[in-house]
Design an enzyme around this catalytic site. Structure first.
Site, short mmCIF file in Angstrom:
data_model
loop_
_atom_site.label_atom_id
_atom_site.label_comp_id
_atom_site.label_asym_id
_atom_site.label_seq_id
_atom_site.Cartn_x
_atom_site.Cartn_y
_atom_site.Cartn_z
N ASP A 42 -5.46 -3.89 -2.91
CA ASP A 42 -4.50 -3.51 -1.86
C ASP A 42 -3.87 -4.75 -1.22
OD1 ASP A 42 -3.29 -2.60 0.58
OD2 ASP A 42 -4.53 -0.80 0.47
N SER A 75 0.83 -1.21 0.00
CA SER A 75 0.00 0.00 0.00
C SER A 75 0.87 1.26 0.00
CB SER A 75 -0.96 -0.05 1.20
OG SER A 75 -1.99 0.89 1.05
#
Length: 808
Positions: A571, A451
């Site tokens: 993600d 991320s």
């Protein structure tokens, strides 16, 4: 003795006897301590003088060997008789999967690779073995068929320990069983950890807390092979030797050095065994031996490749990625050694580019590294001037932050990885911690993240400067605060609230068309593949796309379609928010992991069996009502997504390879990008505090210190330097000059030898006797010695009388 603090008496020496002779003959350090029981006068003979005496009187060797053998117990001699020496040529199989297990092997020198064939027919690498490793011990002890196929990566020498011998040792010395149980339990626990890890199904097993073997930690030999004649080979190998010497003793060998040390005919086929023996001895004495090939396919070049655990293919980053003549030979001969592409760049030149083209032409390379070289590497000097310059370089300590030091750590299995976790705007603190790391002198060899950690990590891998990383990240954070761009990107919320085009543009502006392969530092990031329900680790391809994929929050942005296979990527934090285990699996010895994930509140409201949304709305709107903590739909989704990470995070935090850091960033929210400088300062101040503590202790020194270098005894190496000719090959040469046994010895000699051996078996000392019977042995030794002197030695020639000072 192992696991015991008290000393155990092995033997007592009497006047006229030798002690320490085995260490002189073998070149190994003493395996026991010698103490005087009373005042003693003794004659000390240096190793070089000892060898001079043996050269003048070769028969002395037999006399000395006899005194060694006389002290050995029957048990030790039985073991010596039972253990076989064997050699396996590069590429040959030691054993195959499913074969009967009837022995254990110990690697003396060389390298082996273990491969398992699954039911589907697919082959998978299990591990590699270097000098000193036990091979096949599990199957031999459990009497199961061989679980894997083991090949020789290069020419390898082994000691073969038959099953019966191992059982004999276990019966005589139960403490060996304890040691074997310890070794086996480490293996079994490591396998269990991998099977039970949260990513067992993804093919990326959890790195176990029982220290999984790092394939590069036991490399002994490295061959350096140029792509073209323009590569500054001499300067490159000297620069690498300088960096490796900071880790452990390193020897550089070229064809010229071999001829100078061993004679002009040393590389001829007739000298094959002499050269092999000498090279094996150098591996024993040095942490790494560097083999510099010739520029053409000479016998020395072939020898270098045959000796290599790892082959470095060295090219110039600013040249065309064409295949060199030596590389084509590598491809055609199916060399099994690990191959790494190393691209050299000038200090003031452009950054890496077109690395993909280099790699596509070299599918046999397992990885690549970019090195920014000091100007002296490319300076045009004569060989004599170059040596003179590097003599001065060697007087200074190597810079641990240089790219050559990074390569040295990679080759010796001492890689330091930085792993950055996900957490939105809280990830701006990563840069502050990195700045504090730079100031504390901690080198970074590998970067990975998830991320926001994937974004910051990619910036640092490209810039290698916390200052430049901060500048570029601050500009991007300012774009994230633009309300106008955010509103324009809104879409009908079937898959997500935003179309993703504005976010894509912001990431693309930062990285443009950069490929992951073109970053200065090796880099990886993690995404969640919702098509295959698996974790994906990205080490190549379009940088901005995989960074964007790793930052794709569910509900806000649509999944990114992988340009390689079209799978939907989200993600990485949903499956692994702090991928320290991935860095470990990629070869890192130490992983510095920075966690900036949100801390879930646990004091939630107990609202009973049902919940009214109207009641919750009233509680939130009414300023006088008591506030209640109940998660909303987004938070529940977030908590569900991160459930799989919680256990993985605990395993990582408790592992011995990971240094876990969590800055105090809990007061900041996921989208607080407007507080960039404040969050950066929190990370910097916390990092300074942590690393100051590390500096006061020995944490940083342990990171860069090699575990195996302590094995290379300094006095042992000095011994060889002061008496370089005293090796096994020279000992063999001395023995070969001993005159054959006299004819009269053949009459009845066989019977006498068997009588002698039987008598010694009955009367001789047991190996490693306790103190209670060692003294008795010592007092009887002088009497026994008289009878031994009248008999033939073990080698078949009577030793000279001990009273003769010339013959000992």
């Amino acid at each position: 003795m192992i696991d015991k603090e008290e000393d155990v008496c092995l033997f007592l020496t009497q006047p006229g006897e030798l002690v320490g002779q085995l260490a002189v003959l073998t070149g190994e350090p003493l395996i026991f301590t010698i103490k005087a029981n009373r005042d003693c006068t003794f004659l000390k003979i240096s190793k070089s003088d000892f060898y001079e005496i043996m050269r003048e009187q070769p028969s002395v060797v037999l006399s000395v060997a006899h005194t060694v053998a006389a002290r050995m117990s029957p048990f030790v001699r039985q073991m010596d008789f039972a253990i076989d020496w064997m050699a396996v040529e590069a590429g040959r199989a030691l054993y195959r999967q499913g074969d009967k297990s009837d022995c254990t092997y110990i690697v003396l020198n060389g390298r082996l690779r273990s491969v398992i064939q699954k039911g589907s027919g697919k082959k998978e690498l299990v591990g590699e073995y270097g000098r000193g490793d036990l091979v096949g011990v599990v199957e031999a002890l459990t009497r199961q068929p061989r679980a894997t196929t083991v090949h020789a990566v290069r020419d390898t020498e082994l000691a073969k320990l038959p099953e019966g011998t191992l059982n004999n040792i276990k019966r005589r010395y139960p403490q060996v069983v304890t040691r074997l149980i310890h070794l086996l339990s480490q293996k079994i626990l490591g396998n269990l950890q991998q099977l039970r890890g949260p990513f067992a199904g993804s093919g990326l097993g959890m790195a176990s807390s029982s220290e999984p073997i790092n394939p590069t930690s036991n490399l002994s030999t490295v061959a350096v092979l140029p792509v073209c004649d323009e590569v500054p080979m001499a300067a490159f190998t000297l620069e690498l030797q300088h960096a490796l010497n900071a880790i452990g003793p390193t020897l550089l060998l070229t064809s010229d050095i071999i001829r100078a040390r061993l004679g002009s005919s040393a590389l001829e086929s007739i000298q094959e065994y002499r050269l092999s023996g000498w090279l094996a001895q150098q591996e024993d004495l040095h942490r790494i031996v560097l083999y510099q090939t010739d520029c053409t396919l000479t016998p020395w070049t072939l020898r270098c490749i045959r000796q290599a655990d790892c082959v470095l293919i060295v090219g110039l980053g600013d040249q065309e990625p064409a295949l060199g003549e030596l590389e084509q030979m590598l491809e055609n001969t199916a060399v099994r050694a690990l191959k790494q592409l190393v691209l050299l760049h000038r200090e003031d030149g452009a950054g890496p580019a077109r690395t993909v083209e280099w790699l596509n032409m070299r599918t046999w390379c397992s990885g690549h590294l970019h090195l920014r070289c000091p100007r002296r590497v490319f300076s045009r000097r004569s060989p004599a001037k170059l040596r003179e310059m590097y003599e001065k370089v060697f007087e200074r300590s190597a810079d641990r932050h240089s790219d050559f030091s990074r390569l040295a750590r990679v080759l010796t299995g001492n890689t330091i990885a930085l792993v950055l976790g996900g957490g939105g705007a809280r990830g701006c603190s990563h840069i502050g911690v990195i700045k504090a790391m730079e100031e504390s002198g901690i080198p970074i060899d590998l970067v990975g993240g998830t991320s926001i950690g994937a974004f910051i990590g990619a910036l640092y891998a490209e810039e290698r400067s916390a200052v430049r990383t901060k500048q570029r990240a601050r500009e991007w954070a300012r774009c994230m605060n633009s309300v106008f761009e955010t509103v324009l990107d809104l879409t009908y919320p079937i898959t997500s609230m935003f179309s993703g085009s504005a976010f894509n543009a912001s990431i693309n502006r930062v990285f443009q068309d950069k490929q992951i392969e073109d970053l200065w530092l090796p880099y990886f990031n993690v995404t969640t593949d919702i098509t295959a329900s698996a974790m994906r680790v990205h080490t190549d391809g379009s940088l901005w796309r995989y960074v964007r994929a790793s930052m794709t929050l569910s509900g806000y942005l649509p999944p990114l379609c992988d340009p390689k296979d079209g799978n939907l990527l989200m993600d990485g934090g949903y499956i692994n928010n702090l991928p320290a285990d991935i860095a470990r699996n990629m070869g890192a010895k130490t992983v510095i992991a920075i966690d900036v994930g949100s801390q879930d509140e646990t004091d939630l409201c107990n609202y009973g069996d049902s919940l009214s949304g109207w009641w919750l709305l009233w509680k939130r709107l009414n300023p006088w009502a008591e506030k209640v903590k109940v998660p909303d739909m987004a938070e529940i989704q977030s908590r569900l997504a991160y459930v799989s990470c919680v256990r993985q995070l605990e395993v990582v935090k408790s592992s011995s390879y990971c240094e876990y850091i969590r800055p105090p960033i809990d007061r900041f929210k996921t989208m607080d990008f407007g507080k960039f400088d404040e969050i950066y300062d929190v990370g910097y101040q916390h990092g300074k505090l942590v690393f100051e503590g590390w500096s006061r202790g020995d944490v940083i020194e342990k990171m860069v210190k090699d575990r195996r270098s302590a094995d290379f005894n300094e006095s042992k190496r000095m011994d060889v330097l002061t008496c370089p000719s005293a090796g096994f090959t020279d000992l063999a040469e001395i023995v070969s000059r001993i005159e054959p046994a006299q004819p009269y010895l053949s009459d009845g000699y066989g019977d006498e030898e068997s009588d002698y051996l039987t008598e010694f078996e009955d009367e001789g000392p047991e190996s490693l006797r306790g103190e209670e019977d060692a003294a008795e042995w010592g007092s009887a030794e002088a009497e026994e010695d008289k009878s031994l002197r009248s008999r033939p030695s073990l080698a078949g020639t009577p030793p000279p009388p001990p009273a003769d000072p010339d013959g000992f």
